[in-house]
Design a protein around this motif. Sequence first.
Motif, PDB file in Angstrom:
ATOM      1  N   ASN A 258      47.405  34.318  42.008  1.00 41.86           N
ATOM      2  CA  ASN A 258      46.641  34.831  40.868  1.00 41.86           C
ATOM      3  C   ASN A 258      45.374  34.012  40.667  1.00 41.86           C
ATOM      4  OD1 ASN A 258      48.210  36.998  39.980  1.00 41.86           O
ATOM      5  ND2 ASN A 258      49.516  35.710  38.724  1.00 41.86           N
ATOM      6  N   PHE A 259      45.532  32.699  40.724  1.00 41.33           N
ATOM      7  CA  PHE A 259      44.394  31.794  40.544  1.00 41.33           C
ATOM      8  C   PHE A 259      43.354  32.004  41.643  1.00 41.33           C
ATOM      9  CE2 PHE A 259      42.198  27.806  41.340  1.00 41.33           C
ATOM     10  CZ  PHE A 259      41.736  27.460  40.074  1.00 41.33           C
ATOM     11  N   ILE A 260      43.823  32.072  42.882  1.00 46.18           N
ATOM     12  CA  ILE A 260      42.908  32.245  44.017  1.00 46.18           C
ATOM     13  C   ILE A 260      42.136  33.560  43.890  1.00 46.18           C
ATOM     14  CG2 ILE A 260      42.798  32.636  46.516  1.00 46.18           C
ATOM     15  CD1 ILE A 260      45.223  30.744  46.771  1.00 46.18           C
ATOM     16  N   GLY A 261      42.850  34.633  43.544  1.00 46.91           N
ATOM     17  CA  GLY A 261      42.205  35.931  43.432  1.00 46.91           C
ATOM     18  C   GLY A 261      41.190  35.982  42.314  1.00 46.91           C
TER      19      GLY A 261
ATOM     20  N   ILE B 282      47.023  38.153  44.696  1.00 46.14           N
ATOM     21  CA  ILE B 282      45.600  37.793  44.710  1.00 46.14           C
ATOM     22  C   ILE B 282      44.767  38.894  44.052  1.00 46.14           C
ATOM     23  CG2 ILE B 282      43.592  37.528  46.243  1.00 46.14           C
ATOM     24  CD1 ILE B 282      45.464  35.974  48.152  1.00 46.14           C
ATOM     25  N   LEU B 283      45.043  40.135  44.408  1.00 46.25           N
ATOM     26  CA  LEU B 283      44.292  41.260  43.857  1.00 46.25           C
ATOM     27  C   LEU B 283      44.597  41.461  42.373  1.00 46.25           C
ATOM     28  CD1 LEU B 283      44.655  43.637  46.903  1.00 46.25           C
ATOM     29  CD2 LEU B 283      42.496  42.763  45.986  1.00 46.25           C
ATOM     30  N   HIS B 284      45.842  41.159  41.969  1.00 46.90           N
ATOM     31  CA  HIS B 284      46.157  41.226  40.540  1.00 46.90           C
ATOM     32  C   HIS B 284      45.322  40.217  39.766  1.00 46.90           C
ATOM     33  CE1 HIS B 284      48.268  39.626  36.974  1.00 46.90           C
ATOM     34  NE2 HIS B 284      48.407  40.902  36.698  1.00 46.90           N
ATOM     35  N   GLY B 285      45.199  39.004  40.307  1.00 47.65           N
ATOM     36  CA  GLY B 285      44.381  37.996  39.649  1.00 47.65           C
ATOM     37  C   GLY B 285      42.952  38.460  39.465  1.00 47.65           C
ATOM     38  N   ALA B 286      42.410  39.130  40.482  1.00 55.25           N
ATOM     39  CA  ALA B 286      41.039  39.625  40.392  1.00 55.25           C
ATOM     40  C   ALA B 286      40.933  40.800  39.435  1.00 55.25           C
ATOM     41  CB  ALA B 286      40.549  40.035  41.777  1.00 55.25           C
ATOM     42  N   GLN B 287      41.843  41.776  39.561  1.00 51.56           N
ATOM     43  CA  GLN B 287      41.775  43.008  38.763  1.00 51.56           C
ATOM     44  C   GLN B 287      42.042  42.730  37.283  1.00 51.56           C
ATOM     45  OE1 GLN B 287      41.559  46.872  37.583  1.00 51.56           O
ATOM     46  NE2 GLN B 287      41.313  46.449  39.749  1.00 51.56           N
ATOM     47  N   ASP B 288      43.198  42.160  36.964  1.00 47.31           N
ATOM     48  CA  ASP B 288      43.556  41.945  35.561  1.00 47.31           C
ATOM     49  C   ASP B 288      42.849  40.724  34.976  1.00 47.31           C
ATOM     50  OD1 ASP B 288      45.227  44.051  36.092  1.00 47.31           O
ATOM     51  OD2 ASP B 288      46.902  43.233  34.963  1.00 47.31           O
ATOM     52  N   GLY B 289      42.633  39.717  35.801  1.00 46.85           N
ATOM     53  CA  GLY B 289      41.946  38.540  35.306  1.00 46.85           C
ATOM     54  C   GLY B 289      40.546  38.867  34.809  1.00 46.85           C
ATOM     55  N   GLN B 290      39.847  39.734  35.527  1.00 50.90           N
ATOM     56  CA  GLN B 290      38.486  40.100  35.119  1.00 50.90           C
ATOM     57  C   GLN B 290      38.474  40.842  33.788  1.00 50.90           C
ATOM     58  OE1 GLN B 290      35.739  41.910  37.845  1.00 50.90           O
ATOM     59  NE2 GLN B 290      36.370  40.625  39.553  1.00 50.90           N
ATOM     60  N   LYS B 291      39.538  41.595  33.499  1.00 51.75           N
ATOM     61  CA  LYS B 291      39.591  42.328  32.229  1.00 51.75           C
ATOM     62  C   LYS B 291      39.611  41.357  31.053  1.00 51.75           C
ATOM     63  CE  LYS B 291      42.141  45.940  34.611  1.00 51.75           C
ATOM     64  NZ  LYS B 291      43.491  46.341  35.023  1.00 51.75           N
ATOM     65  N   PHE B 292      40.449  40.334  31.127  1.00 50.07           N
ATOM     66  CA  PHE B 292      40.525  39.368  30.034  1.00 50.07           C
ATOM     67  C   PHE B 292      39.317  38.430  30.040  1.00 50.07           C
ATOM     68  CE2 PHE B 292      44.871  40.809  30.541  1.00 50.07           C
ATOM     69  CZ  PHE B 292      45.235  41.045  29.224  1.00 50.07           C
TER      70      PHE B 292
ATOM     71  N   CYS C 214      45.622  50.190  47.259  1.00 59.86           N
ATOM     72  CA  CYS C 214      45.168  50.875  46.045  1.00 59.86           C
ATOM     73  C   CYS C 214      44.429  49.928  45.099  1.00 59.86           C
ATOM     74  CB  CYS C 214      46.354  51.504  45.321  1.00 59.86           C
ATOM     75  SG  CYS C 214      47.171  52.818  46.236  1.00 59.86           S
ATOM     76  N   ILE C 215      44.958  48.721  44.900  1.00 62.59           N
ATOM     77  CA  ILE C 215      44.336  47.785  43.967  1.00 62.59           C
ATOM     78  C   ILE C 215      43.001  47.291  44.505  1.00 62.59           C
ATOM     79  CG2 ILE C 215      44.609  45.594  42.746  1.00 62.59           C
ATOM     80  CD1 ILE C 215      47.658  46.059  42.905  1.00 62.59           C
ATOM     81  N   ALA C 216      42.917  47.044  45.822  1.00 61.32           N
ATOM     82  CA  ALA C 216      41.644  46.619  46.411  1.00 61.32           C
ATOM     83  C   ALA C 216      40.588  47.710  46.253  1.00 61.32           C
ATOM     84  CB  ALA C 216      41.839  46.280  47.886  1.00 61.32           C
ATOM     85  N   LEU C 217      40.966  48.947  46.511  1.00 59.74           N
ATOM     86  CA  LEU C 217      40.047  50.077  46.355  1.00 59.74           C
ATOM     87  C   LEU C 217      39.508  50.132  44.929  1.00 59.74           C
ATOM     88  CD1 LEU C 217      38.803  52.744  47.448  1.00 59.74           C
ATOM     89  CD2 LEU C 217      40.895  53.895  46.687  1.00 59.74           C
ATOM     90  N   ALA C 218      40.399  49.970  43.955  1.00 54.46           N
ATOM     91  CA  ALA C 218      39.990  50.040  42.550  1.00 54.46           C
ATOM     92  C   ALA C 218      39.139  48.842  42.145  1.00 54.46           C
ATOM     93  CB  ALA C 218      41.235  50.130  41.664  1.00 54.46           C
ATOM     94  N   THR C 219      39.516  47.649  42.599  1.00 55.22           N
ATOM     95  CA  THR C 219      38.831  46.426  42.177  1.00 55.22           C
ATOM     96  C   THR C 219      37.369  46.421  42.583  1.00 55.22           C
ATOM     97  OG1 THR C 219      40.886  45.152  42.279  1.00 55.22           O
ATOM     98  CG2 THR C 219      38.825  43.907  42.379  1.00 55.22           C
ATOM     99  N   PHE C 220      37.099  46.838  43.810  1.00 61.70           N
ATOM    100  CA  PHE C 220      35.721  46.763  44.308  1.00 61.70           C
ATOM    101  C   PHE C 220      34.883  47.981  43.944  1.00 61.70           C
ATOM    102  CE2 PHE C 220      37.935  43.689  47.043  1.00 61.70           C
ATOM    103  CZ  PHE C 220      37.093  42.601  46.890  1.00 61.70           C
ATOM    104  N   THR C 221      35.491  48.950  43.266  1.00 66.66           N
ATOM    105  CA  THR C 221      34.726  50.100  42.768  1.00 66.66           C
ATOM    106  C   THR C 221      34.640  50.103  41.244  1.00 66.66           C
ATOM    107  OG1 THR C 221      36.737  51.478  42.878  1.00 66.66           O
ATOM    108  CG2 THR C 221      35.228  51.575  44.752  1.00 66.66           C
ATOM    109  N   GLY C 222      35.174  49.052  40.606  1.00 63.64           N
ATOM    110  CA  GLY C 222      35.054  48.919  39.162  1.00 63.64           C
ATOM    111  C   GLY C 222      36.011  49.772  38.361  1.00 63.64           C
TER     112      GLY C 222
END
Length: 349
Positions: A63-66, A202-212, A282-290
């Motif tokens: 999570n931290f790395i992502g 890793i992708l969860h850290g990027a996706q959800d971490g960016q929201k908070f 699926c998460i990578a696709l969503a993360t890099f397309t906002g």
Amino acid sequence: MTVSLATVAAAFAANPILLLIIVLCLGATMVNGATDAPNAIATVVGTKAMAPTPAIIMAAICNFIGMVGITAVSTAVASTIFGMVDFGGDTHAALVALAAAMVAIIVWGVAAWAFGIPTSQSHSLIAGITGAAIALQGGLGGVNPDQWIKVVYGLVVSTGLGFGTGWLFTRLIKMTCSQMHRRRATKAFDWMQIAAGAGVAILHGAQDGQKFLSLCMLAVMLGIYGTTEMSAFPLWMVVLVSLTMSLGTAVGGRKIIKSVGMNMVRMETYQGFAACLAACFCIALATFTGIPVSTTHTKTTAIMGVGAEKSMRNVKWDLAGTMVLTWVLTFPGCGLIAYVFTYIFLLVL
């Protein structure tokens, strides 16, 4: 413009509500780590590729790395959340509404965690800020439809594509590996599943971490500069949010792992790998397309797709139905809590 830690710390004395929001936002981030992040490694534990404790530690580190690594490359999800609602021109009222949204997110997430239900903190966050904005603006004028429509796209990605890729990847793996020695294949898929589970974390850290992260930045920009213009995320803020999420994962991950990885579908290692691989895609696709997608939705529907590939009866649809009902209720439920808390907070703060 770069926001320094010293500037934010100095602002706390002059504006205690800003401090309250940052604390609440970090609390919501920790709840997310406890309720959403464990989905990343639920199948890894469910198939016994890893024991729960090392799997949770792995998820926390990933999570931290992502969060730190991918945010340095792309902040598309954070930009979407940042522009999803408009809290209006009154800075004090906007901060109060944001505080109410944070309380609603925490209340909803803790209740779900207590019952071991993998509700989506992503959807709680979206529902919370939307309900608060509606209360503050007295209607839908505080909602930006151009950004909010991405939530609908996220539901399609997490539900339809998650289920479909879970089913497809399982079928492709079975076709490709049908002639392999079963014991050797199982050992190989153990390691492949661990790697894929780490990828989901890793992708969860990027996706959800960016929201908070975006909500922390929104509070800082409102509280110090009186604007909702987005600024570059300072490294100290990225590290603080990611450490908080990782701590939540380490403390509270076991209940959700049991619900998702053990109770819903009985899986073999190759199926666990297929579910993790589908979720990664699926998460990578969503993360890099906002697109703000739910890790919980994506991983859970991928598991359903994996189970359905063998037999529709292989999925415990009653448990799956309970989860889906919780997801459906999140938007009106958490949104209403935020709506009510906004009115209450405006009276007392």
